[in-house]
Design a protein around this motif. Structure first.
Motif, mmCIF file in Angstrom:
data_model
loop_
_atom_site.group_PDB
_atom_site.id
_atom_site.type_symbol
_atom_site.label_atom_id
_atom_site.label_comp_id
_atom_site.label_asym_id
_atom_site.label_seq_id
_atom_site.Cartn_x
_atom_site.Cartn_y
_atom_site.Cartn_z
ATOM 1 N N ARG A 58 0.822 -1.212 0.000
ATOM 2 C CA ARG A 58 0.000 0.000 0.000
ATOM 3 C C ARG A 58 0.857 1.264 0.000
ATOM 4 N NH1 ARG A 58 -4.783 -0.382 4.341
ATOM 5 N NH2 ARG A 58 -5.343 1.552 3.229
ATOM 6 N N ASP A 112 -3.642 -1.980 -3.408
ATOM 7 C CA ASP A 112 -4.539 -2.198 -2.277
ATOM 8 C C ASP A 112 -5.323 -3.472 -2.548
ATOM 9 O OD1 ASP A 112 -6.438 -2.194 -0.285
ATOM 10 O OD2 ASP A 112 -6.819 -0.051 -0.388
ATOM 11 N N THR A 172 -7.539 -4.860 -0.794
ATOM 12 C CA THR A 172 -8.946 -4.811 -0.389
ATOM 13 C C THR A 172 -9.832 -4.196 -1.460
ATOM 14 O OG1 THR A 172 -8.722 -2.667 0.728
ATOM 15 C CG2 THR A 172 -8.286 -4.642 2.036
ATOM 16 N N THR A 173 -9.238 -3.492 -2.406
ATOM 17 C CA THR A 173 -10.014 -2.895 -3.499
ATOM 18 C C THR A 173 -9.548 -3.345 -4.876
ATOM 19 O OG1 THR A 173 -8.558 -0.966 -3.687
ATOM 20 C CG2 THR A 173 -10.373 -0.825 -2.088
ATOM 21 N N SER A 177 -1.595 -9.615 7.558
ATOM 22 C CA SER A 177 -2.552 -8.637 8.067
ATOM 23 C C SER A 177 -3.174 -9.149 9.353
ATOM 24 C CB SER A 177 -3.652 -8.370 7.034
ATOM 25 O OG SER A 177 -4.621 -7.482 7.556
ATOM 26 N N ASN A 213 -8.492 -6.982 9.825
ATOM 27 C CA ASN A 213 -9.241 -7.291 8.607
ATOM 28 C C ASN A 213 -8.551 -8.393 7.806
ATOM 29 O OD1 ASN A 213 -11.093 -5.158 9.190
ATOM 30 N ND2 ASN A 213 -9.644 -3.696 8.279
ATOM 31 N N ALA A 220 -10.459 -9.936 4.845
ATOM 32 C CA ALA A 220 -10.614 -9.016 3.715
ATOM 33 C C ALA A 220 -9.326 -8.904 2.906
ATOM 34 C CB ALA A 220 -11.039 -7.639 4.219
ATOM 35 N N VAL A 221 -8.192 -8.913 3.606
ATOM 36 C CA VAL A 221 -6.906 -8.759 2.922
ATOM 37 C C VAL A 221 -6.423 -10.085 2.339
ATOM 38 C CG1 VAL A 221 -4.475 -8.140 3.210
ATOM 39 C CG2 VAL A 221 -6.249 -6.801 4.364
ATOM 40 N N GLU A 238 -10.256 -12.354 0.487
ATOM 41 C CA GLU A 238 -10.822 -11.594 -0.622
ATOM 42 C C GLU A 238 -9.714 -10.929 -1.443
ATOM 43 O OE1 GLU A 238 -13.880 -11.937 -1.461
ATOM 44 O OE2 GLU A 238 -14.167 -13.207 0.294
ATOM 45 N N GLY A 239 -8.652 -10.487 -0.750
ATOM 46 C CA GLY A 239 -7.527 -9.897 -1.459
ATOM 47 C C GLY A 239 -6.847 -10.888 -2.383
ATOM 48 N N ARG A 274 -8.817 -11.150 -5.596
ATOM 49 C CA ARG A 274 -8.540 -10.013 -6.491
ATOM 50 C C ARG A 274 -7.157 -10.138 -7.128
ATOM 51 N NH1 ARG A 274 -10.851 -7.583 -1.906
ATOM 52 N NH2 ARG A 274 -12.982 -6.851 -2.291
ATOM 53 N N GLN A 286 -7.335 -18.914 2.844
ATOM 54 C CA GLN A 286 -6.550 -18.314 1.769
ATOM 55 C C GLN A 286 -5.914 -19.402 0.895
ATOM 56 O OE1 GLN A 286 -2.906 -16.423 2.979
ATOM 57 N NE2 GLN A 286 -2.825 -15.084 1.199
#
Length: 246
Positions: A32, A40, A42-43, A63, A66, A69-70, A73-74, A77, A112
């Motif tokens: 980041r 990022d 997360t996005t 992380s 979160n 999320a990292v 979900e990260g 992505r 993960q």
């Protein structure tokens, strides 16, 4: 070879970056706060540009906040961006025994791993035991109070530098579609590690047995965090590493 390292400024990641660069690879540090390749997870922001032309991605992201999320979900992505960029090998850094320890962070790491195994990019998961550095960092604050609570736990800690070399070896190789386990050169009880730390650092803290009940205590006593037959074994014992620190 151009290799991207997510989490490349972290405890393990920066060692992996240095190791790969020492072998002549072009390494992109993704994080980041990276000045050159900020991303990022997360996005998904920044991933497309950062992965352009990369053959391999080493995901050393960590992380504590979160985490799902990292890391979960990260990872989805990240893998989608890798597939779009034509990345040929995804290296997931994980933890030995993460699927057998009843703690939320370990469950996230196991999830993960599943995302990576089901993902669109050929992969290898590198499971690593606890770092010498983590043990020393955990003992130091307690040592200042002259009291060291120590649970019963069989461990096989490894130096970060040794682990980084193993991760770099995997990154240079073909995807295995499976796991590689990395561990230190010796199995030791947590009390033995604490005793070694006291002897080398000169602390006179009292070792206090700390019972851990339930599934967690049983798992640690049974040694789920200590790889019995690691694929790669580090060369630096905890005592030698501790004595050699600046």
């Amino acid at each position: 070879m151009r290799i991207a390292v997510t989490g490349g400024t972290g405890t393990l990641g920066r060692h992996v970056v240095d190791e790969l660069r020492s072998r002549g690879h072009e390494v992109r540090v993704l994080s980041r706060k990276s000045p050159d390749h900020p991303v990022d997870l997360t996005t998904g922001e920044g991933l497309e540009a950062a992965l352009t032309g990369c053959a391999v991605v080493v995901d050393a992201t960590n992380s504590n906040k979160n985490a799902a999320a990292v890391l979960v979900e990260g990872s989805r992505r990240l893998l989608a961006a890798e597939a779009a960029a034509g990345v040929a090998h995804h290296v997931c850094v994980s933890i030995v025994g993460c699927d057998r320890v009843p703690l939320s962070y370990f469950r996230v790491k196991a999830e993960q791993e599943g995302v990576v195994a089901d993902g669109p990019v050929p992969w290898t998961t590198v499971r690593i035991t606890q770092f010498h550095e983590l043990v020393a960092a955990t003992l130091a604050p307690a040592g200042r109070w002259r009291l060291l609570p120590v649970p019963r736990a069989r461990l096989r800690t490894v130096a970060v530098a040794d682990a980084a070399r193993a991760v770099a070896d995997v990154a240079e190789g073909a995807p295995r579609q499976g796991r590689v386990e990395v561990a230190g050169p010796e199995v030791a009880d947590a009390r033995q590690l604490a005793t070694t730390w006291k002897r080398i650092t000169g602390h006179r803290a009292l070792l206090l047995p700390m019972p851990l009940p339930g599934r967690l205590g049983r798992a640690l006593r049974e040694g789920v965090l200590a790889a019995e037959r690691p694929d790669v074994q580090g060369v630096t014992p905890f005592g030698a590493w501790l004595a050699g620190r600046p």
